[in-house]
Design an enzyme around this catalytic site. Structure first.
Site, PDB file in Angstrom:
ATOM      1  N   ASN A 148      77.946  20.372  62.800  1.00  0.00           N
ATOM      2  CA  ASN A 148      78.771  20.808  61.662  1.00  0.00           C
ATOM      3  C   ASN A 148      78.457  22.202  61.149  1.00  0.00           C
ATOM      4  O   ASN A 148      79.337  22.904  60.660  1.00  0.00           O
ATOM      5  CB  ASN A 148      78.658  19.797  60.510  1.00  0.00           C
ATOM      6  CG  ASN A 148      77.248  19.330  60.247  1.00  0.00           C
ATOM      7  OD1 ASN A 148      76.581  18.815  61.132  1.00  0.00           O
ATOM      8  ND2 ASN A 148      76.774  19.533  59.047  1.00  0.00           N
TER       9      ASN A 148
ATOM     10  N   GLN B 220      82.944  16.352  63.678  1.00  0.00           N
ATOM     11  CA  GLN B 220      83.398  17.738  63.814  1.00  0.00           C
ATOM     12  C   GLN B 220      84.174  17.986  65.104  1.00  0.00           C
ATOM     13  O   GLN B 220      84.823  19.015  65.249  1.00  0.00           O
ATOM     14  CB  GLN B 220      82.202  18.708  63.745  1.00  0.00           C
ATOM     15  CG  GLN B 220      81.514  18.730  62.397  1.00  0.00           C
ATOM     16  CD  GLN B 220      82.407  19.237  61.264  1.00  0.00           C
ATOM     17  OE1 GLN B 220      83.416  19.903  61.488  1.00  0.00           O
ATOM     18  NE2 GLN B 220      82.033  18.911  60.038  1.00  0.00           N
TER      19      GLN B 220
ATOM     20  N   SER C  40      85.504  10.980  60.099  1.00  0.00           N
ATOM     21  CA  SER C  40      86.200  10.911  58.801  1.00  0.00           C
ATOM     22  C   SER C  40      87.640  11.383  58.899  1.00  0.00           C
ATOM     23  O   SER C  40      87.931  12.337  59.638  1.00  0.00           O
ATOM     24  CB  SER C  40      85.523  11.864  57.813  1.00  0.00           C
ATOM     25  OG  SER C  40      84.561  11.213  57.063  1.00  0.00           O
TER      26      SER C  40
ATOM     27  N   CYS D 167      76.780  19.299  52.519  1.00  0.00           N
ATOM     28  CA  CYS D 167      75.936  18.310  51.828  1.00  0.00           C
ATOM     29  C   CYS D 167      74.625  18.946  51.390  1.00  0.00           C
ATOM     30  O   CYS D 167      74.186  18.789  50.268  1.00  0.00           O
ATOM     31  CB  CYS D 167      75.596  17.146  52.749  1.00  0.00           C
ATOM     32  SG  CYS D 167      77.040  16.446  53.484  1.00  0.00           S
TER      33      CYS D 167
HETATM   34  N1  PLP Z   1      78.898  13.947  60.252  1.00  0.00           N
HETATM   35  C1  PLP Z   1      79.193  15.243  60.288  1.00  0.00           C
HETATM   36  C2  PLP Z   1      78.918  16.015  61.537  1.00  0.00           C
HETATM   37  C3  PLP Z   1      79.768  15.877  59.189  1.00  0.00           C
HETATM   38  O1  PLP Z   1      80.058  17.185  59.254  1.00  0.00           O
HETATM   39  C4  PLP Z   1      80.010  15.113  58.026  1.00  0.00           C
HETATM   40  C5  PLP Z   1      80.557  15.753  56.815  1.00  0.00           C
HETATM   41  O2  PLP Z   1      80.385  16.914  56.573  1.00  0.00           O
HETATM   42  C6  PLP Z   1      79.689  13.749  58.038  1.00  0.00           C
HETATM   43  C7  PLP Z   1      79.133  13.200  59.167  1.00  0.00           C
HETATM   44  C8  PLP Z   1      79.918  12.886  56.840  1.00  0.00           C
HETATM   45  O3  PLP Z   1      81.276  12.799  56.558  1.00  0.00           O
HETATM   46  P1  PLP Z   1      81.801  12.169  55.187  1.00  0.00           P
HETATM   47  O4  PLP Z   1      81.120  12.940  54.097  1.00  0.00           O
HETATM   48  O5  PLP Z   1      83.267  12.366  55.232  1.00  0.00           O
HETATM   49  O6  PLP Z   1      81.403  10.743  55.166  1.00  0.00           O
END
Ligand code: PLP
Length: 377
Positions: free
Chosen positions: A155, A183, A203, A330
């Site tokens: 990401n 991603q 997602s 995050c």
């Molecule tokens: N995995 C990856 C690679 C992500 O980029 C993200 C969110 O940025 C997630 C998992 C988590 O996604 P969500 O916050 O929509 O649950």
């Protein structure tokens, strides 16, 4: 203030068609519970089945029954990993569960929690947070099953991982690959069957679908995987994820999946065009800027760049409406610096000056050029 939204790895605007269909499936004659046996319920259930098929097509799953609707990637990945771990423990299956250092916290933190939770287990062992695994592949005489967590695309840096090579180097026949596709979907072709992925998640809001929707995939045929649910209830989603379904969200997610797949090639060309213009124009004006990662190994939309202090000040002055992320969304929301960039060997100052530009379908070349002119002059 003019907004420049270059943060599509964090979230994408929903397709207008997705908003329309969600409204339709929230209207007075189309909102029933898909589990209900009456006419309206059956109509809703048909719409859910169609969405499941649309999602299965996007990731190249064999069967729509392999798709479990959730509230997002975090829930899906946790349900998959935790549900699988519980089952492996209950069924006394000797297993090594391994995850790389640069996994998203939805996987990385989940693995760390499981490692603590199951530290007394006689069957489960964990190897987490490594850049290059030391113990893999296990010898043929080691009878433990390996579940290896490897995301398809990173990401923060946009780095694409070659999962076939990863399997070839690290796994034996019969070991399982768990992949976070969050991603990758909608930015590159994805096929869980040809990549030999046994479990995966992503997602809706990262593919032009609604927030609050996500997908867990796991193979139900050769091998037939199973998980133990984390919550118990009315039996929806084959009892793996019970609770009344988010009808409008699921229908919206299905349409976003179909549109993403239909337009994939054109969309990728658009993204790589935006990225190429951005990077070339930026480097022309700021030769000291550094782009992280090899062009051929990156998603078509992602440029993680390390910028000099004076450029960052200029961006703040001239383009206060810029939406990008420092490190992952995050990590920056929690004021933490990026563990991914640190693992790549970047110094704390470089990590502080690292900005992720991630372009999307609604961006235009004109907009990128306008931004570059203002920010990098
Ligand atoms: N995995 C990856 C690679 C992500 O980029 C993200 C969110 O940025 C997630 C998992 C988590 O996604 P969500 O916050 O929509 O649950």
């Amino acid at each position: 203030m003019k907004h420049y939204y270059f943060d599509h790895n964090a979230s994408t605007p929903p397709f207008p068609e997705v908003l329309d269909i969600m409204q339709k499936w929230s209207s007075p004659d189309k909102w029933a519970n898909p589990s209900a046996k009456h006419h309206q319920g059956k109509l809703a259930a048909q719409a859910v089945t169609h969405a499941r098929q649309q999602v299965a097509n996007l990731i190249g799953a064999r069967d729509e029954e392999e798709i479990i609707f959730c509230s997002g990637a975090t829930e899906a990945l946790n349900l998959g990993l935790q549900g699988l771990t519980r089952l492996l423990e209950v069924s006394s299956t000797p297993t090594l569960i391994a995850g790389f250092v640069d996994e998203h916290p939805a996987v990385g933190s989940c693995l760390e929690a499981l490692k603590k939770y199951y530290q007394q287990s006689s069957f489960l062992s964990f190897e987490t947070g490594f850049a290059t695994p030391k113990t893999l592949p296990l010898s043929q005489s080691d009878d433990r099953l390996v579940v290896l967590c490897r995301m398809m695309a990173q990401n923060e840096t946009g780095r694409i991982f070659n999962l076939r090579e990863c399997r070839h180097q690290l796994l034996r026949d019969g070991d399982w690959l768990f992949s976070d596709l969050s991603q990758a979907v909608s930015k590159m072709p994805v096929s869980v069957v040809s990549e030999n992925i046994q479990m995966a998640g992503f997602s809706g809001h990262k593919i032009g679908g609604p927030s609050g929707t996500g997908v867990l995939y796991f193979t139900r045929k050769s091998p037939r995987l199973n998980i133990l649910p984390l919550v118990f209830g009315g039996g929806q989603e084959q009892s793996f994820r019970p609770g009344s379904l988010n009808l409008a969200g699921i229908v919206g997610l299905g349409l976003a999946a179909e549109m993403s797949l239909k337009n994939l090639e054109q969309y990728c060309l658009h993204l790589s065009g935006l990225k190429a213009v951005f990077e070339a124009q930026m480097l022309q004006r700021i030769p000291e800027a550094r782009i992280i990662g090899d062009e051929n190994l990156r998603l078509p939309n992602t440029s993680m760049v390390i910028l000099p202090d004076k450029v960052i000040e200029n961006i703040r002055d001239k383009t206060p409406g810029l939406c990008v992320t420092q490190g992952s969304a995050c990590a920056s929301a929690q004021g933490k610096s990026s563990h991914v960039l640190a693992a790549l060997g970047l110094s704390p100052i470089e990590v502080k000056n690292a900005y992720r530009f991630s372009f999307g379908r609604t961006n235009t070349i004109e907009e990128v050029l306008e931004f570059v002119d203002l920010a990098f002059s």
